[in-house]
Design a protein around this motif. Structure first.
Motif, PDB file in Angstrom:
ATOM      1  N   VAL A  83       0.860  -1.178   0.000  1.00 40.78           N
ATOM      2  CA  VAL A  83       0.000   0.000   0.000  1.00 40.78           C
ATOM      3  C   VAL A  83       0.896   1.227   0.000  1.00 40.78           C
ATOM      4  N   LYS A  84       0.674   2.110  -0.967  1.00 41.67           N
ATOM      5  CA  LYS A  84       1.398   3.381  -1.023  1.00 41.67           C
ATOM      6  C   LYS A  84       0.363   4.487  -1.143  1.00 41.67           C
ATOM      7  N   ILE A  85       0.439   5.446  -0.232  1.00 40.23           N
ATOM      8  CA  ILE A  85      -0.580   6.483  -0.155  1.00 40.23           C
ATOM      9  C   ILE A  85       0.080   7.859  -0.206  1.00 40.23           C
ATOM     10  N   LYS A  86      -0.505   8.713  -1.029  1.00 42.25           N
ATOM     11  CA  LYS A  86      -0.082  10.110  -1.103  1.00 42.25           C
ATOM     12  C   LYS A  86      -1.304  10.957  -0.790  1.00 42.25           C
ATOM     13  N   MET A  87      -1.159  11.893   0.148  1.00 42.54           N
ATOM     14  CA  MET A  87      -2.265  12.751   0.543  1.00 42.54           C
ATOM     15  C   MET A  87      -1.882  14.210   0.384  1.00 42.54           C
ATOM     16  N   ALA A 107      -3.821   6.571  -3.994  1.00 44.05           N
ATOM     17  CA  ALA A 107      -3.309   5.367  -3.339  1.00 44.05           C
ATOM     18  C   ALA A 107      -3.148   4.236  -4.337  1.00 44.05           C
ATOM     19  N   GLN A 108      -2.097   3.472  -4.129  1.00 40.77           N
ATOM     20  CA  GLN A 108      -1.856   2.272  -4.925  1.00 40.77           C
ATOM     21  C   GLN A 108      -1.899   1.076  -3.981  1.00 40.77           C
ATOM     22  N   LEU A 118      -6.277   4.249  -6.760  1.00 43.40           N
ATOM     23  CA  LEU A 118      -7.444   5.060  -6.450  1.00 43.40           C
ATOM     24  C   LEU A 118      -7.062   6.524  -6.339  1.00 43.40           C
ATOM     25  N   LYS A 119      -7.799   7.341  -7.053  1.00 44.92           N
ATOM     26  CA  LYS A 119      -7.676   8.782  -6.912  1.00 44.92           C
ATOM     27  C   LYS A 119      -9.030   9.261  -6.409  1.00 44.92           C
ATOM     28  N   THR A 120      -9.022   9.894  -5.251  1.00 46.97           N
ATOM     29  CA  THR A 120     -10.271  10.293  -4.616  1.00 46.97           C
ATOM     30  C   THR A 120     -10.142  11.661  -3.966  1.00 46.97           C
ATOM     31  N   TYR A 142     -14.688   8.875  -5.483  1.00 47.89           N
ATOM     32  CA  TYR A 142     -13.706   8.510  -6.494  1.00 47.89           C
ATOM     33  C   TYR A 142     -13.707   9.527  -7.625  1.00 47.89           C
ATOM     34  N   LEU A 143     -12.515   9.857  -8.093  1.00 41.65           N
ATOM     35  CA  LEU A 143     -12.373  10.733  -9.251  1.00 41.65           C
ATOM     36  C   LEU A 143     -12.372   9.868 -10.501  1.00 41.65           C
ATOM     37  N   LYS A 144     -12.966  10.351 -11.564  1.00 46.40           N
ATOM     38  CA  LYS A 144     -13.018   9.551 -12.782  1.00 46.40           C
ATOM     39  C   LYS A 144     -11.623   9.422 -13.378  1.00 46.40           C
ATOM     40  N   ASP A 145     -11.386   8.281 -13.997  1.00 34.26           N
ATOM     41  CA  ASP A 145     -10.112   7.992 -14.648  1.00 34.26           C
ATOM     42  C   ASP A 145     -10.175   8.527 -16.073  1.00 34.26           C
ATOM     43  N   PRO A 146      -9.338   9.496 -16.418  1.00 35.92           N
ATOM     44  CA  PRO A 146      -9.397  10.065 -17.766  1.00 35.92           C
ATOM     45  C   PRO A 146      -8.998   9.056 -18.852  1.00 35.92           C
TER      46      PRO A 146
END
Length: 157
Positions: A83-87, A107-108, A118-120, A142-146
């Motif tokens: 788990v890798k998280i960036k905030m 987060a991955q 996940l991009k949220t 959740y943010l949409k994946d372009p």
């Protein structure tokens, strides 16, 4: 006149000692959220619990967690090994006893059967209980994946 200046000076000193700046409340509340996810990255579920209020609940992608044990059960079900998280704290408002934070979250998650990025945007209600800042509620959008085509009749969905 000297007495008046002395009284004013003492009042300023007392007020300065007794009022904690709002920025410190914000930092303390944000530290609870960072600590929660820091423990999650290490899969230290007992430590994760130490950052949660007794009334912890959350809502993410249609899944309701009515307690921290519910949340942990969902995380464990993915059988993750990384788990890798960036905030990025977009905004935090805080008082002496309660804070509200909006966080851009990236987060991955990797496991034997799953890999998610996940991009949220997430919102948190953090309360001070017995002098410690604890997460009471979170909501994740959740943010949409372009990169993926969108479907449905609702714009953006």
């Amino acid at each position: 006149m000297k007495n008046y200046l002395l009284v004013v000076f003492l009042m300023m000193v007392l007020l300065g000692c007794s009022v904690k700046p709002t920025e410190n409340y914000k930092a303390d509340a944000e530290a609870a959220i960072k600590g929660f996810y820091g423990a999650l990255e290490k899969f230290d579920y007992e430590q994760v619990k130490t950052f949660c209020a007794p009334d912890f609940s959350g809502f993410e992608d249609g899944v309701v967690s009515k307690s921290i044990d519910d949340f942990i059960a969902v995380v464990k079900s993915f059988e993750l090994n990384s788990v890798k998280i960036k905030m990025d704290f977009v905004k935090t408002d805080a008082t002496e006893e309660m804070a509200y934070s909006i966080v851009k979250f990236d987060a991955q998650f990797k496991g034997a059967k799953v890999e998610m990025n996940l991009k949220t945007f997430e919102s948190y209600v953090v309360k001070k209980i017995n002098g410690k800042w604890l997460i009471s509620f979170y909501h994740s959008s959740y943010l949409k994946d372009p990169q993926k085509p969108q479907s449905g009749n609702v714009p953006g969905l």
